[in-house]
Design an enzyme around this catalytic site. Structure first.
Site, PDB file in Angstrom:
ATOM      1  CG  ASP B  35       1.425 -20.859  53.802  1.00  0.00           C
ATOM      2  OD1 ASP B  35       1.723 -20.372  54.899  1.00  0.00           O
ATOM      3  OD2 ASP B  35       1.424 -20.233  52.737  1.00  0.00           O
ATOM      4  CE  LYS B  37       3.289 -26.110  49.130  1.00  0.00           C
ATOM      5  NZ  LYS B  37       3.913 -25.306  50.176  1.00  0.00           N
ATOM      6  CB  SER B 542      35.224 -14.666  21.641  1.00  0.00           C
ATOM      7  OG  SER B 542      36.366 -15.090  20.946  1.00  0.00           O
TER       8      SER B 542
END
Lengths: 300, 635
Positions: B35, B37, B542
């Site tokens: 764009d 920037k 676990s």
């Protein structure tokens, strides 16, 4: 309502950063390079912790090639404020006779500054080190965080930086890792000079113009600061009224001809000048993106 | 640096005086890739004459070398700093730029448009007063425009400049510009939070409407960009709000001085003001505002100060000093908006470290209420949040903290989440409000105390947590230990992974998120059983350290005994009594621990059993011997 000026806001931000480190680090240290940015950083530290003294020592990595006036100034400041001062020299480098004249700027800087800094941090087991770098100095600095992480071997990984949100700094680290903290990140060179002026901060006299013995070498005016400086064929020592915009190792720091002998005159000269600050430093010119590479290797 | 002021040459002292009074504006630039920037920022620096000659000549050389703009100067090269970015031609991180004019100093956060770096955009936005949102006039509003505007609005930035860039490529068409403006205003209205929008047609490449008004857009009457940035009113509202100062550091140079150092988040303070310290709710009066240059009569939001109080009350880092008449709220459960910033997703139930103000607490996220689709703003059901996703989640802390809703105060309502294992910042959030149940559901005090229940059993309560790969022998060993403990007269209970998944946890699968919840529930059940005085044997794979840590943190000191049943994958797979490894290898079972889901070995288990060296029977005897040694049971 009281409107804060940009300098007041920068001051408050830097003080906040220093206090966060004091609260969260195990063994912090302030790297003191004796230059104007270090002078401002130290001044802010004195403010941040008043009436207590800053709860960390100052450390100077001495390459043994600094201007003599810098060393005198350093010892005077440490004594004036009653601060702990650690001076570290890479003794291996001294034994090997490493110096800018014999080995060139990049070997000298690597051994006597980068390696020396890593040695010192490892030796004293400092987990957080303050540095006076500013984001406006150089492109890779512009992208660096205020809290900048280093791996156990002191490397910077620019692609893996922690996001910094609001005023929240994540200072947690794993064993062996360390953090470089830059409280002056958002200051510009002009801010630094304005603040020195406003706060009447002492700086090394080399910043002010005075008649000094110099020699012209590779387009730069190098000061003949001690007997280790030998003239090459065709070189002539001359006395010129010069000052220095940055301070480092005298053989690597070019002076500029100037009549600016007071702070306002220095600022005036800077505002009207057309070349950037680091141009006087040899290190950035070695290769494209050199600072980024040096930082990844552990250069502050 | 060529500041164009005659004052510099004629009266430098006067000039410096005038420059000291400059204000500061922080803004961000955001937009999609390409764009423009970086070109815009490069142009702002160039036009405000902040590029030095040596930089300019380097820039000209670089521009020719890179060849992106023919022989013209590529302003983007001024700001695309890192070597890796230059090669890719995209901006990968937040870069900060500085410039000043006669009226203001500016700090620009140049934030990337690439989707995977949205977290960096949020970083830049968190401290910004204003956002410039770039739009390519040819493309109009894109997904990234919506995403960035959404973040801007949620982070509380009220001022937006809609920079419709590359107008030169659409023939400076007023129609194109006004279509985009109308569409954006409609979107922003739906979004909410953005109070002021200024739309400017421009070309960063050509310099139209950046500093000088462009002849190419004679239909445009609004301000040009720099003029707008110099004059936009940034309401310094924080000073008008109630006083808040999170305490950073307690200053005690000697026995006679006790100061509280901090950054004032909001309000003003004077000596004599009545304050309240949260969460303790103790009150006192401000005695002095101490600085190295002498005491102050008043301090305001945005200053770093040190306060002393009239009374000796206990205050430490993490407390918040508030005005007594209008203090912050205190709670331990919240509704929040969360933006996830890590590659590993957010797991509900996993404890994270939360930093808010100067306090650090443990926080657990309950299941997200919903995720927000940034394109449609629709709410979607979600089990977890992935990198760059935004959701509304409830949060539960291990202790109460002082806070304000983020909408009232960014500094006392914004927080970060930190992973306990990697120490990485993994999320950011904004508090909406405290959940009422945190004040209404009080802990019910029980008449019979825990110690009484324990004393009746004749032994101490404990949790034996068996962890290891499937087929390592956890359940076998746990069963033998259980039998022996019963024989010795102990009161025990076994929680077995497979069995619990038939009942309590039958709604859970085997994704990482479900595994975390599986363990959280079992840990809570085990805690209730220790409260009842039992020795509880938990036999679960676990696999994650974080959840075993959660279980450990729930129990009282010394009650948690982690038993690592250490069997290599080769041995476990060779045994394969249930035939599960075979199925997993064949791809019939997904997320199988050791095959396509990780097992994180315990670092410091209380007991480690190497099943290649000892039999199950001998292992059980060793565990009981260690329990006796720790005084849990007497044999």
């Amino acid at each position: 309502m009281k409107s804060l000026t940009h300098l007041q806001r920068l001051e408050a931000e830097s003080i906040h950063i220093m206090r966060e480190v004091a609260a969260e680090a195990d063994n912090p240290v302030m790297l003191y390079s004796i230059g104007k940015d270090s002078a401002v950083m130290l001044h802010l530290a004195l403010k941040a912790f008043y009436p207590a003294k800053p709860p960390f020592p100052l450390m100077h990595v001495d390459t043994t090639w600094k201007f003599r006036e810098m060393i005198t100034f350093r010892d005077k400041v440490a004594e004036k404020y009653g601060l702990d001062l650690i001076v570290h020299v890479n003794e291996d480098g001294v034994r090997q006779g490493i110096g800018p004249f014999t080995h060139g700027s990049s070997v000298h800087t690597d051994v006597m500054k980068t390696q020396a800094l890593k040695q010192a941090l490892d030796k004293h087991k400092f987990d957080v080190a303050f540095g006076g770098a500013r984001r406006d100095e150089e492109k890779s600095r512009a992208k660096e965080r205020v809290f900048s992480f280093r791996s156990a071997d002191h490397r910077w990984d620019p692609k893996n930086q922690r996001p910094e949100l609001w005023r929240l700094f994540n200072a947690r680290k794993n064993k062996g890792e360390s953090i470089r903290v830059f409280p002056l990140s958002n200051w510009t060179e002009l801010d630094i000079w304005q603040y020195i002026h406003r706060e009447k901060i002492d700086i090394v006299p080399l910043y002010f113009a005075a008649p000094r013995p110099v020699v012209e070498r590779d387009g730069a005016l190098i000061m003949i600061d001690d007997e280790r400086m030998e003239l090459l064929p065709g070189e002539v020592a001359q006395e010129k009224t010069v000052r220095f915009r940055t301070l480092g190792c005298y053989p690597l720091t070019g002076g500029i001809e100037s009549e600016a002998a007071t702070l306002p005159e220095i600022i005036q000269e800077m505002l009207l000048t057309t070349t950037s600050e680091r141009q006087g430093r040899m290190i950035d010119h070695d290769q494209a993106a050199s600072m980024e590479k040096k930082k990844q290797e552990g250069y502050f | 640096m060529a500041h164009k002021s005659d004052l510099i040459a004629s009266d430098i002292e006067g000039y410096l005086k005038s420059q000291e009074e400059k204000s500061l504006l922080r803004f961000i630039t955001c937009g999609s890739v390409d764009d423009g920037k970086s070109t815009l920022i490069g142009r702002l620096l160039y036009e405000s004459k902040l590029i030095f000659e040596d930089q300019l000549s380097a820039l000209e050389a670089d521009s020719k070398k890179m060849g992106t703009q023919g022989n013209r100067i590529d302003f983007a090269l001024l700001v695309d700093g890192l070597a890796s970015e230059r090669e890719q031609g995209i901006t990968i991180d937040v870069a900060y730029r500085f410039f000043s004019t006669e009226k203001r100093k500016f700090i620009v956060a140049d934030t990337p448009g690439h989707e995977q770096y949205t977290r960096n955009m949020a970083t830049g936005a968190s401290n910004a007063d204003l956002a410039i949102i770039l739009i390519d006039a040819r493309k109009g509003i894109l997904t990234q425009t919506r995403r960035h505007s959404f973040i801007v609005s949620r982070l509380g930035i009220e001022n937006v400049v809609l920079a419709v860039n590359k107008m030169d490529l659409v023939g400076y068409s007023q129609q194109v510009f006004s279509d985009i403006e109308i569409a954006y205003r409609a979107f922003a209205k739906e979004l909410g939070g953005i109070e002021h929008i200024t739309a400017i047609p421009m070309s960063a490449l050509e310099g139209d409407n950046i500093v000088e008004r462009s002849a190419n857009t004679d239909w445009y009457n609004g301000p040009v960009l720099l003029e707008h940035l110099e004059t936009v009113g940034v309401r310094d509202v924080m000073q008008t709000k109630a006083f808040r100062m999170p305490v950073q550091w307690v200053n005690r140079p000697n026995l006679d001085f006790r100061g509280f150092a901090g950054f004032i988040s909001s309000g003003t303070i004077k000596p004599g003001d009545r304050i309240k310290v949260l969460p303790s709710a103790k009150e006192s009066t401000v005695a002095r505002i101490v600085t190295i240059d002498g005491d102050l009569d008043e301090a305001v939001a945005g200053q770093s100060v040190t306060l002393t109080l009239e009374d000796e009350i206990d205050i430490s880092r993490g407390d918040t000093i508030c005005t007594a008449g209008d203090p912050a709220e205190v709670a331990n459960q919240f509704e929040t908006t969360l933006l996830w910033m890590a590659d590993e997703p957010m797991y509900p139930g996993r404890p994270y470290v939360m930093k808010i103000g100067t306090s650090t607490v443990n926080a657990t996220i309950t299941r997200p209420k919903y995720r927000i689709d940034v394109n449609t703003l629709a709410h979607e059901a979600a089990h977890e949040l992935q990198l760059n996703e935004v959701g509304v989640c409830n949060l539960s802390l291990d202790r109460a903290i002082a806070f304000d809703p983020y909408a009232d105060n960014r500094e006392t309502g914004g927080f970060i989440l930190i992973d306990k294992m990697t120490n990485a910042t993994v999320g950011m959030g904004m508090i909406h409000f405290a959940l009422r149940r945190s004040s209404n559901v009080h802990w019910q005090a029980l008449d019979v105390e825990r110690s009484t229940r324990s004393a009746m059993k004749g032994h101490k309560p404990a949790v034996l947590w068996f962890t290891g790969l499937s087929g390592s022998g956890k359940s076998t060993i746990a069963n033998i230990v259980d039998r022996k403990l019963i024989a010795a007269g102990a009161h025990t209970m076994i929680l077995d992974g497979d069995n619990v998944r038939h009942g309590l946890n039958k709604d859970l699968g085997f994704t990482d998120a479900d595994r975390v919840e599986n363990i959280r529930r079992v840990a809570e059940v085990a805690k209730l059983m220790t409260d009842a005085g039992l020795i509880t044997l938990v036999s679960f794979i676990s696999p994650f350290r974080a959840e075993r840590r959660l279980a450990r943190d729930l129990m009282a000191g010394g009650e948690f005994v982690e038993v690592h049943v250490d069997t290599s994958l080769e041995v476990a797979e060779a045994r394969d009594r249930k035939g599960l490894y075979k199925k997993a290898r064949a791809g019939l079972i997904k997320n199988f621990t050791g095959i396509d889901s990780p097992y994180e070995e315990p670092e410091n288990p209380e007991i480690r059993i190497d099943t290649s060296e000892v039999s199950a029977e001998a292992a059980a005897d060793e565990i009981i011997r260690q329990l006796a040694e720790a005084g849990v049971v007497t044999l």
